[in-house]
Motif scaffolding. Structure first.
Motif, mmCIF file in Angstrom:
data_model
loop_
_atom_site.group_PDB
_atom_site.id
_atom_site.type_symbol
_atom_site.label_atom_id
_atom_site.label_comp_id
_atom_site.label_asym_id
_atom_site.label_seq_id
_atom_site.Cartn_x
_atom_site.Cartn_y
_atom_site.Cartn_z
ATOM 1 N N ALA A 77 -14.086 -18.777 -2.666
ATOM 2 C CA ALA A 77 -14.872 -18.801 -1.432
ATOM 3 C C ALA A 77 -15.655 -17.498 -1.310
ATOM 4 N N VAL A 78 -16.947 -17.600 -1.050
ATOM 5 C CA VAL A 78 -17.821 -16.429 -0.940
ATOM 6 C C VAL A 78 -18.458 -16.434 0.447
ATOM 7 N N PRO A 79 -18.429 -15.309 1.169
ATOM 8 C CA PRO A 79 -19.115 -15.253 2.470
ATOM 9 C C PRO A 79 -20.590 -15.606 2.306
ATOM 10 N N ILE A 80 -21.081 -16.460 3.163
ATOM 11 C CA ILE A 80 -22.433 -16.977 2.971
ATOM 12 C C ILE A 80 -23.496 -15.931 3.287
ATOM 13 N N ASP A 81 -23.137 -14.891 4.044
ATOM 14 C CA ASP A 81 -24.087 -13.820 4.363
ATOM 15 C C ASP A 81 -23.993 -12.646 3.390
ATOM 16 N N ALA A 82 -23.165 -12.775 2.360
ATOM 17 C CA ALA A 82 -22.984 -11.676 1.420
ATOM 18 C C ALA A 82 -24.273 -11.425 0.635
ATOM 19 N N PRO A 83 -24.655 -10.161 0.463
ATOM 20 C CA PRO A 83 -25.848 -9.860 -0.348
ATOM 21 C C PRO A 83 -25.562 -10.096 -1.828
ATOM 22 N N GLU B 64 -39.938 -6.659 -1.847
ATOM 23 C CA GLU B 64 -39.827 -5.434 -1.037
ATOM 24 C C GLU B 64 -38.555 -4.648 -1.357
ATOM 25 N N GLY B 65 -37.727 -5.140 -2.259
ATOM 26 C CA GLY B 65 -36.508 -4.447 -2.632
ATOM 27 C C GLY B 65 -35.313 -4.795 -1.774
ATOM 28 N N LYS B 66 -35.399 -5.839 -0.939
ATOM 29 C CA LYS B 66 -34.297 -6.228 -0.061
ATOM 30 C C LYS B 66 -33.366 -7.187 -0.802
ATOM 31 N N ALA B 67 -32.056 -6.944 -0.676
ATOM 32 C CA ALA B 67 -31.071 -7.818 -1.309
ATOM 33 C C ALA B 67 -31.033 -9.157 -0.577
ATOM 34 N N ILE B 68 -31.128 -10.248 -1.331
ATOM 35 C CA ILE B 68 -31.151 -11.588 -0.749
ATOM 36 C C ILE B 68 -29.724 -12.106 -0.617
ATOM 37 N N ASP B 69 -29.408 -12.715 0.518
ATOM 38 C CA ASP B 69 -28.059 -13.180 0.772
ATOM 39 C C ASP B 69 -27.792 -14.523 0.075
ATOM 40 N N ALA C 219 -31.049 -15.499 9.208
ATOM 41 C CA ALA C 219 -32.342 -16.041 8.800
ATOM 42 C C ALA C 219 -32.396 -16.112 7.280
ATOM 43 N N VAL C 220 -32.917 -17.219 6.775
ATOM 44 C CA VAL C 220 -33.054 -17.361 5.331
ATOM 45 C C VAL C 220 -34.345 -16.683 4.879
#
Length: 413
Positions: free
Chosen positions: A50-56, A63-68, A102-103
């Protein structure tokens, strides 16, 4: 203690092995819930994780932002949709989550790299950070081994005997020596995404213009004077004015040119059945350098749908049948998009059907027509130009508000 699995590799392995992925409300639950309410993704193969769905994740945006995890899983579920369709359902999902999350809306290149990686056709990318090299990467190794194991187990059955017994070792050796075919992503792009950002600098002289109309020169790029000499100026669409086809209208095709262009009113001539007229007028606030050509017609029968974006005024007598074939057949709706003009005699009240339209219809009046042979008939026409200038002032204000420019018409009104 079980090793921590990397979400990207977990998802990649589940796709390769056709494992089940379930959005749940807790790490211990197995009941599937909508993605907007889920808190975890549960991977069932090879072991339940099981993996948290908001985990990066290791996947980063431009832009260099980690996608969840939620954004990546949602993008994979809708991989067959076009960019506009994907953005539409992404906005809908964000509305359902009501600001709690937000996706990410992937750009074209980001989607391409992500799907190529998840399908197993790409290992490295500028968007995917490598696993940390200084720590024990048991999780990454375990999942990579599982992916390789699933692939190696699937290869003999799919390429050889489709599950009917074991494959002959000599035939397996031949298969191992074959050159593996890539999919369209690896053929077109290779194992790494190609950076085309330098093309923007090369395209800047062709795409950018200065406010004065001349081509601009991008930094580091030579002058584009020679290029400008070979370019044709952009053709500006002609604005359209619709006249009333009613026989009682004071302004018809036969006298519209002399009134709107010459500033003098004369009664319409029924023996002049012109279907279209062109008049010129300098609209200083839009293009002070050259007059604009206006097209005058009495009906939209020959209109294409895009022609309605060029309509700047509609002359009316207040009769509703005039609008039967219009894009907006309801006068109240029509005059929200287009300026209305009523022309009547000075001293006469506009009809009630015009007054109910309110400020959306400009009511103008001219001196009543008198036979030129009568004394003083010509001197009474000096007010005509004043009325014409008032009509053009209203048309010009409407054109500015709708987005008319010196080289283009508005795309919608």
């Amino acid at each position: 203690m079980a090793p921590i699995e990397d979400p990207l590799l977990l998802l990649r392995h589940s796709i390769a092995s056709s494992g089940k992925i379930t959005p749940t409300t807790s790490a211990d639950s197995s009941d599937e819930v909508p993605l907007s309410k889920a808190t975890h993704l549960v991977f069932s193969s090879p072991d339940r994780v099981a993996v948290p769905i908001d985990a990066p994740t290791r996947f980063t945006s431009t832009e260099g932002k980690a996608i969840d995890v939620r954004s990546i899983y949602f993008a994979w579920l809708n991989r067959d949709l076009t960019i506009p369709e994907y953005n539409a359902i992404a906005i809908k999902l964000n509305d359902e989550m009501a600001g709690s999350a937000a996706v990410h809306m992937f750009a074209f290149v980001e989607r391409l790299v992500l799907f190529t990686f998840l399908e197993g056709a790409q290992e490295e990318s500028e968007f995917i950070k490598p696993l940390p090299g200084g720590q024990d990467t048991t999780a990454g190794v375990s999942v990579s081994a599982r992916v390789a194991g699933a692939t190696s187990k699937a290869a003999p059955s799919s390429s050889g005997r489709a599950g009917r017994g074991t494959l002959d070792p000599r035939l397996a050796q031949i298969y191992n020596g074959e050159r593996r075919m890539g999919d369209r992503n690896t053929v077109l792009r290779g194992i790494k995404a190609t950076d085309f950002s330098h093309v923007r600098k090369l395209a800047a002289p062709f795409m950018t213009r200065k406010p004065g109309g001349g081509p601009s020169t991008a930094p580091g790029v030579g002058s584009t004077t020679a290029l400008a000499l070979n370019q044709k100026p952009a053709r500006r669409p002609d604005p359209i004015i619709l006249l009333s086809p009613s026989a009682s209208a004071l302004l018809r095709m036969s006298n519209a040119k002399s009134f709107l262009e010459g500033g003098r009113y004369a009664p319409p001539d029924a023996s002049a059945p012109a279907s279209m007229l062109h008049i010129s007028r300098l609209i200083k606030d839009i293009d002070p350098s050259r007059p604009m050509r206006f097209i005058l017609v009495e009906g939209p029968e020959q209109f294409k749908p895009e022609y309605w974006n060029r309509v700047v005024a509609v002359f009316t007598t207040g009769q509703a049948w005039q609008f039967k074939n219009y894009r907006w057949s309801n006068p109240a709706e029509l005059f929200k998009h287009v300026l209305g003009v009523y022309l009547g005699w000075r001293g006469d009240e506009p009809p009630e059907s015009v007054r109910v339209y309110g400020h959306r219809v400009m009511a103008c009046s001219v001196e009543k027509w008198r036979d030129p042979g009568q004394p003083g008939a010509e001197t009474s026409r000096w007010r005509d130009r004043e009325v014409v200038e008032g009509i053009w002032k209203g048309i010009e204000a409407n054109m500015r508000s709708k987005g008319w420019r010196k080289d283009a018409a508005p795309t919608s009104i």
